[in-house]
Design a protein around this motif. Structure first.
Motif, PDB file in Angstrom:
ATOM      1  N   GLY A   7       5.969 -13.943  15.432  1.00 55.23           N
ATOM      2  CA  GLY A   7       4.567 -14.145  15.067  1.00 55.23           C
ATOM      3  C   GLY A   7       4.254 -13.375  13.855  1.00 55.23           C
ATOM      4  O   GLY A   7       4.738 -12.904  12.953  1.00 55.23           O
ATOM      5  N   GLY A   8       2.770 -13.099  14.109  1.00 55.59           N
ATOM      6  CA  GLY A   8       2.401 -11.888  13.436  1.00 55.59           C
ATOM      7  C   GLY A   8       2.745 -10.409  13.028  1.00 55.59           C
ATOM      8  O   GLY A   8       2.529  -9.852  12.007  1.00 55.59           O
ATOM      9  N   ASN A   9       3.511 -10.188  13.990  1.00 53.47           N
ATOM     10  CA  ASN A   9       4.029  -8.751  14.127  1.00 53.47           C
ATOM     11  C   ASN A   9       5.126  -8.452  12.920  1.00 53.47           C
ATOM     12  O   ASN A   9       5.635  -7.482  12.566  1.00 53.47           O
ATOM     13  N   VAL A  10       5.659  -9.578  12.669  1.00 52.70           N
ATOM     14  CA  VAL A  10       6.628  -9.740  11.425  1.00 52.70           C
ATOM     15  C   VAL A  10       5.957  -9.200  10.230  1.00 52.70           C
ATOM     16  O   VAL A  10       6.564  -8.194   9.526  1.00 52.70           O
ATOM     17  N   ALA A  16       4.400  -1.971   7.292  1.00 50.38           N
ATOM     18  CA  ALA A  16       4.830  -0.438   7.630  1.00 50.38           C
ATOM     19  C   ALA A  16       5.797  -0.115   6.716  1.00 50.38           C
ATOM     20  O   ALA A  16       5.860   0.968   6.044  1.00 50.38           O
ATOM     21  N   VAL A  17       6.794  -1.046   6.352  1.00 50.36           N
ATOM     22  CA  VAL A  17       7.862  -0.829   5.357  1.00 50.36           C
ATOM     23  C   VAL A  17       7.533  -0.701   3.850  1.00 50.36           C
ATOM     24  O   VAL A  17       7.900   0.384   3.405  1.00 50.36           O
ATOM     25  N   HIS A  18       6.585  -1.382   3.697  1.00 48.23           N
ATOM     26  CA  HIS A  18       5.860  -1.130   2.413  1.00 48.23           C
ATOM     27  C   HIS A  18       5.119   0.395   2.225  1.00 48.23           C
ATOM     28  O   HIS A  18       5.083   0.896   1.327  1.00 48.23           O
ATOM     29  N   SER A  19       4.502   0.725   3.384  1.00 46.45           N
ATOM     30  CA  SER A  19       3.793   1.815   3.334  1.00 46.45           C
ATOM     31  C   SER A  19       4.679   2.986   3.206  1.00 46.45           C
ATOM     32  O   SER A  19       4.724   4.047   2.376  1.00 46.45           O
ATOM     33  N   LEU A  20       5.836   3.162   4.132  1.00 41.49           N
ATOM     34  CA  LEU A  20       7.094   4.048   3.971  1.00 41.49           C
ATOM     35  C   LEU A  20       7.645   4.109   2.352  1.00 41.49           C
ATOM     36  O   LEU A  20       8.302   5.170   2.081  1.00 41.49           O
ATOM     37  N   LYS A  78      15.206   0.734  -0.573  1.00 39.66           N
ATOM     38  CA  LYS A  78      15.152  -0.584  -1.450  1.00 39.66           C
ATOM     39  C   LYS A  78      15.614  -1.566  -0.820  1.00 39.66           C
ATOM     40  O   LYS A  78      15.166  -2.627  -0.784  1.00 39.66           O
ATOM     41  N   SER A  79      16.683  -1.421  -0.390  1.00 44.87           N
ATOM     42  CA  SER A  79      17.735  -2.304   0.554  1.00 44.87           C
ATOM     43  C   SER A  79      16.929  -2.961   1.692  1.00 44.87           C
ATOM     44  O   SER A  79      16.588  -4.168   1.648  1.00 44.87           O
ATOM     45  N   PHE A  80      16.213  -2.218   2.378  1.00 46.39           N
ATOM     46  CA  PHE A  80      15.329  -2.644   3.702  1.00 46.39           C
ATOM     47  C   PHE A  80      14.088  -3.438   3.125  1.00 46.39           C
ATOM     48  O   PHE A  80      13.698  -4.267   3.766  1.00 46.39           O
ATOM     49  N   LEU A  81      13.552  -2.786   1.987  1.00 42.04           N
ATOM     50  CA  LEU A  81      12.091  -3.188   1.455  1.00 42.04           C
ATOM     51  C   LEU A  81      12.497  -4.559   0.922  1.00 42.04           C
ATOM     52  O   LEU A  81      11.581  -5.400   0.947  1.00 42.04           O
ATOM     53  N   SER A  82      13.717  -4.978   0.362  1.00 40.22           N
ATOM     54  CA  SER A  82      13.852  -6.406  -0.031  1.00 40.22           C
ATOM     55  C   SER A  82      13.990  -7.301   0.822  1.00 40.22           C
ATOM     56  O   SER A  82      13.603  -8.319   0.680  1.00 40.22           O
ATOM     57  N   VAL A  83      14.232  -7.029   2.112  1.00 36.72           N
ATOM     58  CA  VAL A  83      14.020  -7.980   3.231  1.00 36.72           C
ATOM     59  C   VAL A  83      12.578  -8.250   3.513  1.00 36.72           C
ATOM     60  O   VAL A  83      12.327  -9.574   3.586  1.00 36.72           O
ATOM     61  N   PHE A  84      11.813  -7.609   3.070  1.00 32.65           N
ATOM     62  CA  PHE A  84      10.183  -7.864   3.396  1.00 32.65           C
ATOM     63  C   PHE A  84       9.422  -7.767   2.183  1.00 32.65           C
ATOM     64  O   PHE A  84       8.328  -7.300   2.279  1.00 32.65           O
ATOM     65  N   ARG A  85      10.199  -8.181   1.034  1.00 33.06           N
ATOM     66  CA  ARG A  85       9.657  -7.721  -0.304  1.00 33.06           C
ATOM     67  C   ARG A  85       8.142  -8.680  -0.413  1.00 33.06           C
ATOM     68  O   ARG A  85       7.058  -8.224  -0.673  1.00 33.06           O
ATOM     69  N   SER A  86       8.277 -10.072   0.075  1.00 37.75           N
ATOM     70  CA  SER A  86       6.960 -10.802  -0.002  1.00 37.75           C
ATOM     71  C   SER A  86       6.167 -11.014   1.391  1.00 37.75           C
ATOM     72  O   SER A  86       6.916 -11.686   2.168  1.00 37.75           O
ATOM     73  N   LEU A  87       5.297 -10.426   1.460  1.00 36.73           N
ATOM     74  CA  LEU A  87       4.595 -10.404   2.522  1.00 36.73           C
ATOM     75  C   LEU A  87       3.795 -11.811   2.777  1.00 36.73           C
ATOM     76  O   LEU A  87       3.730 -12.317   4.069  1.00 36.73           O
ATOM     77  N   VAL A  88       3.508 -12.602   1.710  1.00 38.83           N
ATOM     78  CA  VAL A  88       3.055 -13.905   1.874  1.00 38.83           C
ATOM     79  C   VAL A  88       4.028 -14.550   2.622  1.00 38.83           C
ATOM     80  O   VAL A  88       3.578 -15.469   3.472  1.00 38.83           O
ATOM     81  N   MET A  89       5.177 -14.751   2.153  1.00 35.14           N
ATOM     82  CA  MET A  89       6.384 -15.334   2.459  1.00 35.14           C
ATOM     83  C   MET A  89       6.634 -15.236   3.895  1.00 35.14           C
ATOM     84  O   MET A  89       6.817 -16.134   4.761  1.00 35.14           O
ATOM     85  N   LEU A  90       6.650 -14.057   4.461  1.00 32.31           N
ATOM     86  CA  LEU A  90       6.678 -13.411   5.696  1.00 32.31           C
ATOM     87  C   LEU A  90       5.456 -14.339   6.660  1.00 32.31           C
ATOM     88  O   LEU A  90       5.854 -14.618   7.722  1.00 32.31           O
TER      89      LEU A  90
END
Length: 391
Positions: A7-10, A16-20, A78-90
């Motif tokens: 759900g929304g927790n994704v 959180a990854v973007h902040s880090l 950068k590797s982990f951030l690429s998974v969550f790059r687009s918050l709109v897509m998530l």
């Protein structure tokens, strides 16, 4: 280790990854009994950040496989951030996210289960690492501010994106002042633009600080935490002490905790005295025209109270024990050490007049700059002879 976010927790995890990512280039991932910990520290060891997601945050949380010890790993941000790059897509397409840690293949597998049966799998290589933990205690800080993140986020909007540091202080009438920090230059005759925002006491949920208290810290990391806290509709608490001591920014919820520890300049902003001085329009005394600007360093920081505990033993029960966050009052530096350091710095500065010292943030956690006891005595040797014709 295996956990499932739905759900929304994704999107919360992605934010959180973007902040880090605003702080460090490496992400330390460690499953604990209290939840999944995501930590990072910058290269100069002057900023540390940690998010702890409680087991209730996940639909499924398995700290370790039966009969195996929990793994902790370090991966490139950068590797982990690429998974969550687009918050709109998530938010629009991802229904759940599965994160698993396989010690045999040395891979961190992140699967995004999207709509219409689409599944995206990311295999990220990792390295075994020590546990990264900063020792701090917000209760020891005498000054505490707490306000909705939206209030503080709107206050920093007018500041330029290129601004490096900002000064936070308490002004007259117990108003909280945010002011852009400008470094003094002796030879500069150009006046830089100063941006200042004032927030009334009524906008804060808690305000325990005396007038005149002020600290200067990096704005980039502060904005990253504000963005996350505002999206989660959380309040942000700021714990700080005298200039030069680290400031602690915390957010807390039943599902997650966030801690950011940022270094502060050892001397307040040159204009910080305006926060509480009743004589703003009066010119400074003539003596101050020849005074030496203060040095911006961390020579007086109580570095022992804010050291990173680097645990190198892997797999043992003692290696997973987090260091205590209670600090002894006996760790405070002696009173005469600060005066000795200031006298030595003035002596070194007077050796080469007209050369302003570079501003530096001392390492919070490893003490990369030597203390006064290791500083060279006396003036530096002259490496070039006097040129002919002078005198």
């Amino acid at each position: 280790m295996k956990c499932l976010v739905t759900g929304g927790n994704v999107k919360v995890l992605g934010r959180a990854v973007h902040s880090l990512s605003r702080i460090g280039d490496e992400l330390y991932l460690e499953p604990l009994e209290d939840g999944l910990s995501l930590r990072t520290v910058n290269s100069s060891r002057s900023a540390y950040a940690c998010f702890l997601f409680a087991p209730l945050f996940f639909q499924l949380y398995q700290m370790a496989s039966p009969g195996q010890d929990p793994l902790r790993c370090k991966i490139l941000m950068k590797s982990f951030l690429s998974v969550f790059r687009s918050l709109v897509m998530l938010e629009k397409t991802v229904e759940k996210c599965c994160i698993s840690l396989n010690g045999r293949s040395s891979l961190l597998v992140v699967q995004l289960h999207c709509k219409y049966g689409v599944r995206k799998t990311h295999n990220l290589s990792f390295q075994d690492c020590e546990s990264l933990q900063a020792v701090f205690d917000p209760a020891l800080c005498p000054h505490v501010l707490r306000a909705p993140a939206k209030v503080l986020g709107e206050a920093v909007l007018p500041f330029p994106l290129a601004l490096a540091e900002v000064t936070l202080g308490i002004g007259r009438g117990r108003r909280v002042i945010l002011r852009s920090y400008q470094e003094e230059e002796e030879d500069s005759t150009v006046k830089a633009m100063v941006t200042e925002m004032s927030i009334g006491e009524e906008d804060f949920q808690e305000l325990q600080a005396q007038e005149g208290a002020a600290i200067t810290f990096c704005l980039k990391e502060f904005r990253g935490l504000l963005s996350f806290a505002d999206s989660a509709n959380l309040s942000l608490s700021i714990h700080f002490d005298v200039p030069g001591r680290p400031a602690i920014f915390t957010i807390k919820d039943c599902l997650l905790d966030g801690h950011f520890v940022l270094a502060t300049l050892s001397e307040p902003s040159p204009n910080s005295q305006d926060l509480h001085s009743p004589e703003l329009c009066q010119p400074a005394p003539q003596l101050q025209a020849h005074s030496t600007p203060p040095l911006d360093d961390f020579a007086n920081d109580d570095i022992d109270s804010y050291m990173i505990a680097m645990e190198t033993t892997v797999g043992s029960e003692g290696s997973r024990t987090l260091p205590s966050t209670s600090l002894s009052p006996g760790l405070q530096p002696p009173c005469n050490s600060g005066s000795y350091s200031e006298e030595e710095e003035d002596d070194e500065h007077s050796t080469v007049p007209g050369t302003p010292p570079p501003k530096k943030f001392r390492s919070l956690f490893f003490g990369s700059i030597l203390g006064p006891a290791h500083s060279p005595q006396g003036p530096s040797p002259v490496l070039a002879e006097d040129s002919e014709g002078e005198g």
